[in-house]
Design an enzyme around this catalytic site. Structure first.
Site, PDB file in Angstrom:
ATOM      1  N   GLU A   1       1.790  -0.144  -4.954  1.00 56.97           N
ATOM      2  CA  GLU A   1       0.723   0.758  -5.369  1.00 56.97           C
ATOM      3  C   GLU A   1       1.354   2.082  -5.792  1.00 56.97           C
ATOM      4  OE1 GLU A   1      -3.213   3.143  -3.674  1.00 56.97           O
ATOM      5  OE2 GLU A   1      -1.693   2.397  -2.288  1.00 56.97           O
TER       6      GLU A   1
ATOM      7  N   ASP B   1       0.837  -1.186   0.000  1.00 53.44           N
ATOM      8  CA  ASP B   1       0.000   0.000   0.000  1.00 53.44           C
ATOM      9  C   ASP B   1       0.881   1.249   0.000  1.00 53.44           C
ATOM     10  OD1 ASP B   1      -2.712   1.131   0.313  1.00 53.44           O
ATOM     11  OD2 ASP B   1      -1.967   1.825   2.250  1.00 53.44           O
TER      12      ASP B   1
END
Length: 636
Positions: free
Chosen positions: A368, A339
């Site tokens: 990400e 993330d």
């Protein structure tokens, strides 16, 4: 004069390993009376600029001449280059234009040359596969009783109800409503995923956390009790592996929850968290200004305190020999999705990669990143994701933007340029693992983007009550077929966001996180995804074959994938009018996998909102005549 994507001008094209020579050639009109030419390269690592004289190397017909030179990048990093030519008009600068072409009239600046470590390799098990992203709470509830579930969680009575979206009496959106999707439920649906050709399951966070999205981690070392147990996770990974599937998990290492064993602001846990005591073992993980009520937090959400990733005790907890990264890989995971990777320091990413590869050499690390990750800048620093010591690949938001943009009326040539820029800038071993999605838990559902009313600045009240009309939904289903085809045939690995294949719609969080509509799927769309899986499996050129555009314009796009043994032609008409594309004669010998073959005029007919896929194989090399076995005299 130059084209960075054409090996006649730059060989090899694309990203290259360090210490590998690159041959540059420019084509200059004789009318310019060129007396000298040079390649100018700036090293992004050190800011140094080098000049390389080019040599005259022959004529190209009567009116043009070639100038050439070699450049060998010494180390991984980014290099930016342009050309200068001395002419009767003075010194002219040759810069990058549209499509990678060079022109003295271009205004885009220099070209980019991505250079990676020659030892950089990425896992091969993902190549040619299909990913499936699952938001665990909303995929399937096995009905298995759960133990130790916190009492402050609201469980919906009926699967498929609209998720809660209204603030509570304090004006806070708590994300504390659950549907009870669990790990055993995912395991029960493995036969369904296998029917879609899925080879990799990506799970949104599964670790203990006190929200339905679980991005506010409470304990990295435990499975959230509503999802099941550690044994359930191991069983899921083992069952998936038997069906040829791998499991990757979501790592949220930039921040934790304030309601966590580490911070413990809400005093849920019987330990001293960093918020409770400055002598807490977790105190160095967070930055207070001053302690305890002022602290760094993610995007100013005080429920998500930022972590100091380079704190030795935190780094050891996550990346150490007995750390979180290695624990879950040892229990069956095959990789991590990171993330907000752009907010993780280089040192932390490198340590994480070392830990993952030490535990499982073919573990995959996906980041990400929403932009072109090859030249991404974050917090004033150029990132080094693809130099060989951090990420294996990334979530491919640029392709999503190109696909959805093209299918909603954006200029086809501009959308193709987005695709080809990524192809040019990314190392090949990164390109083949790109997570090609058209929607995630952070975006509107693809069918809603393609056919719904634009969201604009509408709030949650409007989003909750706005759905596709019958007419819009029918168009959306047709456009979803085209979007999925592009997902499955562009370089990288297609990633289905759970329910997209069933026609699930919805605007932003939480409406894009609805329950999978078991028993109410659009079967026609599901079957289309299965057909694409069969196509992908039957066409090895989609694994690592090069891509080159055939045409892009007038709401149409066509491109070819080629691996030297097989070619696949994909042509898509996103417009409302019929369209014809004229092809070289060899495509008469092709096989039509979707749509019809070109007619006797080599015209490929494309109806509105439709597509054609053709497969053509190179002729097999002629076998040499068999030689007679040697006799006694020959052996003498």
């Amino acid at each position: 004069m130059f084209n960075s994507r054409n090996p006649a001008y730059r060989n090899p094209t694309g990203a290259v390993p360090a210490k590998s020579p690159v041959h540059f050639r420019i084509n200059v009109s004789r009318d310019l009376k060129c007396s000298a030419a040079r390649l100018v390269v700036q090293d992004d690592n050190w800011g140094q600029t080098e000049n390389f004289g080019m040599f005259w190397c022959g004529m190209d017909g009567e009116n043009h001449e070639w100038w050439e030179c070699h450049f060998t990048p010494k180390a991984p990093g980014l290099y930016f280059y342009r050309f200068y030519i001395d002419t009767w008009r003075g010194t002219l600068e040759l810069k990058k234009g549209f499509g990678g072409e060079g022109s003295t009239e271009a205004h885009n600046g220099p070209w980019q040359l991505t250079v990676y470590d020659p030892s950089f390799d990425t896992p091969h098990w993902m190549t040619g596969g299909i990913m499936y992203q699952i938001f665990p709470d909303r995929f399937y509830n096995s009905g298995t009783p759960k133990a130790n579930v916190p009492q402050d969680r609201k469980l919906h009575e009926h699967w498929g109800e609209q998720p809660d979206w209204k603030p509570d009496e304090r004006g806070i959106i708590t994300n504390s409503d659950y549907f009870g999707g669990d790990l055993k439920g995912i395991e029960e649906k493995l036969p369904y995923l296998e029917s879609l050709g899925v080879t990799c399951i990506y799970l949104n966070p599964i670790f203990e956390a006190h929200s339905n999205h679980r991005y506010n981690t409470a304990d990295y070392s435990k499975i959230d009790p509503l999802l099941g147990t550690e044994a359930d996770f191991q069983h899921l990974c083992a069952a998936a592996k038997k069906r040829g599937m791998h499991v990757i998990v979501d790592g949220v290492f930039n921040h934790t929850g304030s309601d966590s064993i580490y911070f413990n602001r809400e005093k849920r846990y019987p330990v001293e968290g960093a918020y409770n005591s400055q002598q807490s073992p977790y105190s160095s993980w967070y930055n207070f200004h001053p302690w305890p009520n002022q602290y760094d937090c993610w995007w100013n959400f005080d429920t998500l305190p930022d972590v100091n990733e380079c704190a030795p005790s935190y780094n050891d907890y996550i990346n150490g020999t007995h750390g979180i990264i290695r624990k879950w890989l040892a229990l069956g995971a095959d990789g991590w999705r990171l993330d907000v990777a752009d907010e993780l320091p280089d040192e932390f990413l490198e340590n994480l990669r070392d830990a993952a590869k030490a535990e499982k050499p073919d573990a995959v690390i996906l980041g990400e990143v929403w932009e072109d990750a090859s030249n991404k800048e974050a917090y004033g620093q150029r990132r080094k994701y693809f130099q060989g010591h951090q990420l294996d690949s990334v979530m491919n938001y640029p392709f999503r933007n190109a696909i959805l943009g093209f299918l909603t009326g954006a200029d086809a040539a501009n959308m193709m340029e987005i695709i080809m820029n990524i192809v040019e800038n990314y190392p090949p071993q990164v390109l083949r693992l790109l997570m090609n999605h058209i929607g995630t838990h952070d975006t509107e559902r693809a069918i809603t983007v393609l056919a719904g009313e634009p969201m604009g600045n509408h709030g949650r009240d409007w989003q909750s009550s706005t759905h596709l009309s019958r007419e819009r939904r029918q168009k959306g289903l047709r456009l979803m077929r085209l979007a999925a085809l592009m997902q499955y045939t562009l370089p990288g690995v297609p990633c289905i966001y759970y329910g997209d294949e069933a026609g699930l719609e919805g605007y932003r969080d939480p409406f894009n996180r609805g329950c999978y509509p078991w028993g109410h799927e659009n079967e026609g769309l599901v079957e289309w995804y299965r057909r694409l899986a069969r196509l992908r499996k039957s066409c090895p050129c989609l694994n690592e074959g090069i891509i080159y555009p055939l045409m892009a314009g007038d709401h149409c796009m066509a491109y070819i994938r080629d691996d030297g043994e097989q070619r696949l032609l994909v042509a898509i008409n996103a417009g409302e009018q019929d369209h014809c594309i004229y092809l070289p004669p060899e495509w008469h010998d092709a096989e039509a996998l979707i749509g019809k073959l070109p007619d006797e005029r080599s015209a490929l007919f494309l109806p509105p909102l439709d597509c054609v896929v053709l497969k053509w194989s190179y002729p097999a090399p002629k076998e040499k005549p068999a030689q007679p076995a040697p006799g006694p005299k020959d052996l003498q």
